[in-house]
Design a protein around this motif. Structure first.
Motif, short mmCIF file in Angstrom:
data_model
loop_
_atom_site.label_atom_id
_atom_site.label_comp_id
_atom_site.label_asym_id
_atom_site.label_seq_id
_atom_site.Cartn_x
_atom_site.Cartn_y
_atom_site.Cartn_z
N GLN A 1 -106.81 4.79 -14.30
CA GLN A 1 -106.38 5.45 -13.07
C GLN A 1 -107.27 6.63 -12.66
O GLN A 1 -107.40 6.93 -11.47
CB GLN A 1 -104.94 5.94 -13.22
CG GLN A 1 -103.91 4.81 -13.25
CD GLN A 1 -103.89 4.02 -11.95
OE1 GLN A 1 -103.68 4.55 -10.88
NE2 GLN A 1 -104.15 2.72 -12.06
N ASP A 2 -107.89 7.30 -13.63
CA ASP A 2 -108.72 8.46 -13.32
C ASP A 2 -110.16 8.08 -12.99
O ASP A 2 -110.99 8.97 -12.76
CB ASP A 2 -108.72 9.44 -14.49
CG ASP A 2 -107.34 10.04 -14.74
OD1 ASP A 2 -106.54 10.09 -13.77
OD2 ASP A 2 -107.07 10.46 -15.88
N LEU A 3 -110.47 6.78 -12.95
CA LEU A 3 -111.85 6.34 -12.80
C LEU A 3 -112.20 5.89 -11.38
O LEU A 3 -113.35 5.55 -11.11
CB LEU A 3 -112.15 5.21 -13.79
CG LEU A 3 -111.90 5.54 -15.27
CD1 LEU A 3 -112.24 4.33 -16.14
CD2 LEU A 3 -112.69 6.76 -15.71
N PHE A 4 -111.21 5.85 -10.48
CA PHE A 4 -111.47 5.47 -9.10
C PHE A 4 -110.41 6.10 -8.21
O PHE A 4 -109.36 6.53 -8.69
CB PHE A 4 -111.49 3.95 -8.93
CG PHE A 4 -110.19 3.27 -9.28
CD1 PHE A 4 -109.28 2.92 -8.30
CD2 PHE A 4 -109.86 2.98 -10.60
CE1 PHE A 4 -108.08 2.30 -8.61
CE2 PHE A 4 -108.66 2.36 -10.93
CZ PHE A 4 -107.78 2.02 -9.93
N ASN A 5 -110.71 6.14 -6.91
CA ASN A 5 -109.85 6.89 -5.98
C ASN A 5 -109.22 6.04 -4.88
O ASN A 5 -108.27 6.46 -4.25
CB ASN A 5 -110.66 8.01 -5.33
CG ASN A 5 -111.37 8.88 -6.36
OD1 ASN A 5 -112.53 8.62 -6.69
ND2 ASN A 5 -110.70 9.88 -6.88
N ASP B 1 -115.83 11.80 -7.89
CA ASP B 1 -114.47 11.99 -7.38
C ASP B 1 -114.24 11.26 -6.07
O ASP B 1 -113.22 11.47 -5.41
CB ASP B 1 -114.17 13.48 -7.20
CG ASP B 1 -114.14 14.23 -8.53
OD1 ASP B 1 -113.68 13.65 -9.53
OD2 ASP B 1 -114.63 15.38 -8.57
N LYS B 2 -115.19 10.43 -5.68
CA LYS B 2 -115.04 9.66 -4.45
C LYS B 2 -115.53 8.24 -4.70
O LYS B 2 -116.51 7.77 -4.13
CB LYS B 2 -115.81 10.31 -3.31
CG LYS B 2 -115.23 9.98 -1.94
CD LYS B 2 -115.55 11.05 -0.91
CE LYS B 2 -114.71 10.84 0.35
NZ LYS B 2 -114.93 11.91 1.34
N VAL B 3 -114.81 7.53 -5.57
CA VAL B 3 -115.18 6.17 -5.98
C VAL B 3 -114.17 5.18 -5.42
O VAL B 3 -112.97 5.29 -5.67
CB VAL B 3 -115.23 6.04 -7.52
CG1 VAL B 3 -115.49 4.60 -7.94
CG2 VAL B 3 -116.31 6.96 -8.09
N THR B 4 -114.66 4.22 -4.65
CA THR B 4 -113.82 3.13 -4.13
C THR B 4 -114.11 1.87 -4.93
O THR B 4 -115.25 1.43 -5.02
CB THR B 4 -114.11 2.87 -2.64
OG1 THR B 4 -113.73 4.02 -1.88
CG2 THR B 4 -113.32 1.67 -2.14
N LEU B 5 -113.08 1.30 -5.53
CA LEU B 5 -113.19 0.07 -6.29
C LEU B 5 -112.83 -1.09 -5.37
O LEU B 5 -111.78 -1.07 -4.72
CB LEU B 5 -112.23 0.12 -7.48
CG LEU B 5 -112.22 -1.08 -8.43
CD1 LEU B 5 -113.56 -1.23 -9.15
CD2 LEU B 5 -111.08 -0.93 -9.45
#
Length: 601
Positions: free
Chosen positions: A240-244, A215-219
């Protein structure tokens, strides 16, 4: 890819080689379901663990990739996997390339029996114009001494997990060759982009095992990688639900991608190229559509056939012009994602003016256009620059109605301008200088400053990198205009990368080491605090400049001596016009391609 350095930068970082895996590294295995495990190595000395070459997906040619969920016991992860097929592939010379190339790499803080949990995760997408690049790119060119995208500092110094990965490129990654029903194709030719989605899904499913927080993924990404990140942010709902949060480095953000109709036309041209190669037809840069066989068995072609067809297709579109010489201009890239209406539904260029749904850092370098124009320089005598600009952009001529200011009537972009040596900044002639200025301002500087936060948005930051090139990242192009410590202090495309990853050579200066640690810390801090303070308390938040504003744009300046911005870039780079009347004349991808064919011969 400065006012806004971080206090944390007082941690003077070590170069990448100083954090390289020591000879005393120990195997460490991360357990998976059903008795499987992935085994990387942990360096006791350098305080990080590294897992290389994890197969995250499998794929069939011109089909969506399928995520890998199960692994054998003690699956080795100590060597980088093969890279995806690059432009110019030759099976006899490139054994390190393969169709089976969907591998990722993970750097974590030192993995122990009781692992750290809930760590921020950064997932990086490499650049390369969608035709080149890999997760384990090395520099300088030819020598390959240093790993560019090295996650050692992120893991050991910042307590952040870094993930890098490969994705399919060129025709194998971005060409839709299913014609029966375009609307039913699940990813519309976006196989490389769908690979990126699969990698992000793999991270969601598995990063907890490595201590990460899904829940804390930066692309983040650079160049084509930044374009990809922008497409995931603004172009599709699928990911959209795969990175923050997102960081985009040197994104020609206004680029307009093909639609389904464009993709079908391009695919037929490519099939004509494939047929010409297969039938050994001797032709001169022509992929005649009469040779295209839509019912052909595409599995019957070898990778060498496909590679030769790619080259022929690119030559057909650009008549031998080096592809990287015109990056950023409308229709310039032969292989790109497709706005297919299914997987990708929106043009980022249309969405960026509505702000960002996620926390965002974007930025660009001082002299982005120089490298691309320099690549095109050997061919400038055959580029009809003036006609090219007239046909690609509105307000390119005084004859255009209602345009009081024109592109070719502006000294910076006119091939008739006699530039000084200082203004040329190492480029060979006036025409190449005008092309460099045009690419720099239209594609990078002004297009990025078109991002407009909503009135209630406080989570967007922008940077301007103007540190002179310190190392050779991209292949050379004649002069040293984009080379190490060039005499013109140019900060070219990709110059920021070894600073972001703190992967400069160990012999680099203390000032550069400090700047690298400043930037690495800023990126990592954003990954930790994207929803609050972002990259640092001292980073100014972005506000889009207006045409009437006389204030300096709120760019966070990154260099080794904290020099402030000395010019109003929005004004000096004619952004009011580039974001107003000077927009591209045609929004049709194939029409833009036709302009290139007619004006570059």
């Amino acid at each position: 890819m400065k006012p806004l350095h971080l206090a944390a930068a007082t941690l003077i970082g070590l170069g990448c080689s100083a954090l390289s895996m020591s000879a005393a590294a120990d195997e460490y295995c991360v357990p998976f379901e059903n008795g499987g495990s992935i085994c990387g190595v942990t360096s006791e000395k350098d305080s990080y663990s590294l897992f290389k070459g994890i197969e995250y997906a499998t794929q069939k040619r011109w089909d969506p990739s399928t995520i890998v969920s199960n692994y054998d016991p003690k699956t080795p992860a100590s060597e980088f996997g093969k890279s995806c097929i690059q432009m110019g592939y030759d099976s006899s010379k490139d054994p390190d390339q393969s169709e089976d190339c969907l591998f990722l790499n993970i750097w974590t803080p030192k993995t122990e029996n009781v692992s750290k949990q809930g760590l921020p995760v950064m997932v990086f997408i490499h650049g390369g114009a969608f035709i080149a690049g890999k997760s384990n790119d090395m520099y300088p060119p030819e020598k390959n001494e240093f790993l560019l995208y090295d996650g050692a500092t992120f893991a050991a110094e910042q307590d952040v997990i870094l993930v890098t990965f490969n994705y399919r490129l060129g025709a194998l990654g971005f060409m839709q060759l299913s014609f029966s029903d375009q609307g039913e194709v699940p990813v519309g030719g976006n196989y490389g982009l769908q690979d990126q989605m699969t990698a992000l899904q793999w991270v969601q499913d598995n990063i907890k095992k490595f201590g990460g927080d899904p829940d804390k993924v930066t692309l983040f990404g650079e160049s084509a990688g930044a374009m990809s990140a922008g497409l995931h942010l603004w172009g599709t709902s699928k990911t959209q639900d795969l990175f923050n949060a997102v960081i985009m480095e040197s994104n020609p953000i206004g680029y307009r991608y093909r639609n389904n109709e464009d993709g079908a036309k391009q695919a037929k041209m490519f099939l004509g190229c494939l047929a010409a190669i297969k039938k050994k037809i001797k032709i001169n840069m022509d992929c005649n559509l009469i040779w295209a066989e839509q019912s052909a068995d595409l599995s019957d072609y070898t990778l060498d056939d496909i590679s030769k067809a790619q080259t022929l297709y690119a030559k057909y579109n650009f008549s031998h012009l080096d592809l990287s010489g015109i990056v950023g201009l409308p229709g310039a890239l032969p292989f790109t994602p497709i706005i297919d209406g299914k997987f990708l539904t929106q043009q980022p260029a249309d969405q960026l003016r509505t702000g960002s749904t996620k926390p965002l850092i974007f930025g660009f370098n001082q002299n982005e256009g120089i490298y691309f124009a320099q690549k095109a320089e050997p061919l400038t005598k055959i580029i009809f620059y003036q006609n090219l600009v007239k046909n690609l952009f509105n307000c390119a001529s005084v004859k255009d109605k209602d345009c009081t200011e024109t592109i070719l009537g502006t000294a910076e972009y006119s091939p008739k301008t006699v530039f000084t040596q200082e203004q040329r900044r190492g480029l060979a002639n006036d025409k190449v200088t005008a092309l460099s200025n045009l690419i720099n301002d239209f594609a990078f500087s002004c297009a990025n400053m078109d991002v407009k936060p909503k009135s209630d948005q406080t989570n967007i930051w922008a940077y301007f990198f103007n540190q002179p090139d310190q190392v050779q990242i991209l292949p050379g192009s004649g002069s040293n205009a984009c080379g190490p410590q060039n005499q013109w202090d140019n900060s070219c495309h990709a110059a920021e990368l070894p600073f972001v990853f703190n992967s400069l050579p160990p012999a680099t200066s203390d000032a550069n080491q400090k700047l690298a640690m400043t930037m690495n810390t800023a990126w990592a801090t954003f990954a930790k605090n994207f929803d609050t303070t972002g990259p640092g308390q001292d980073w100014k938040k972005w506000q889009a400049p207006s045409a009437s504003s006389q204030e300096l744009p709120l760019l966070n300046i990154l260099n080794d001596n904290d020099s402030p911005l000395s010019e109003n870039i929005f004004e000096t780079r004619n952004c009011k016009n580039w974001l107003g009347q000077w927009r591209p004349r045609t929004l049709d991808y194939n029409a833009a391609m036709q302009v290139f064919r007619e004006n570059i011969k």
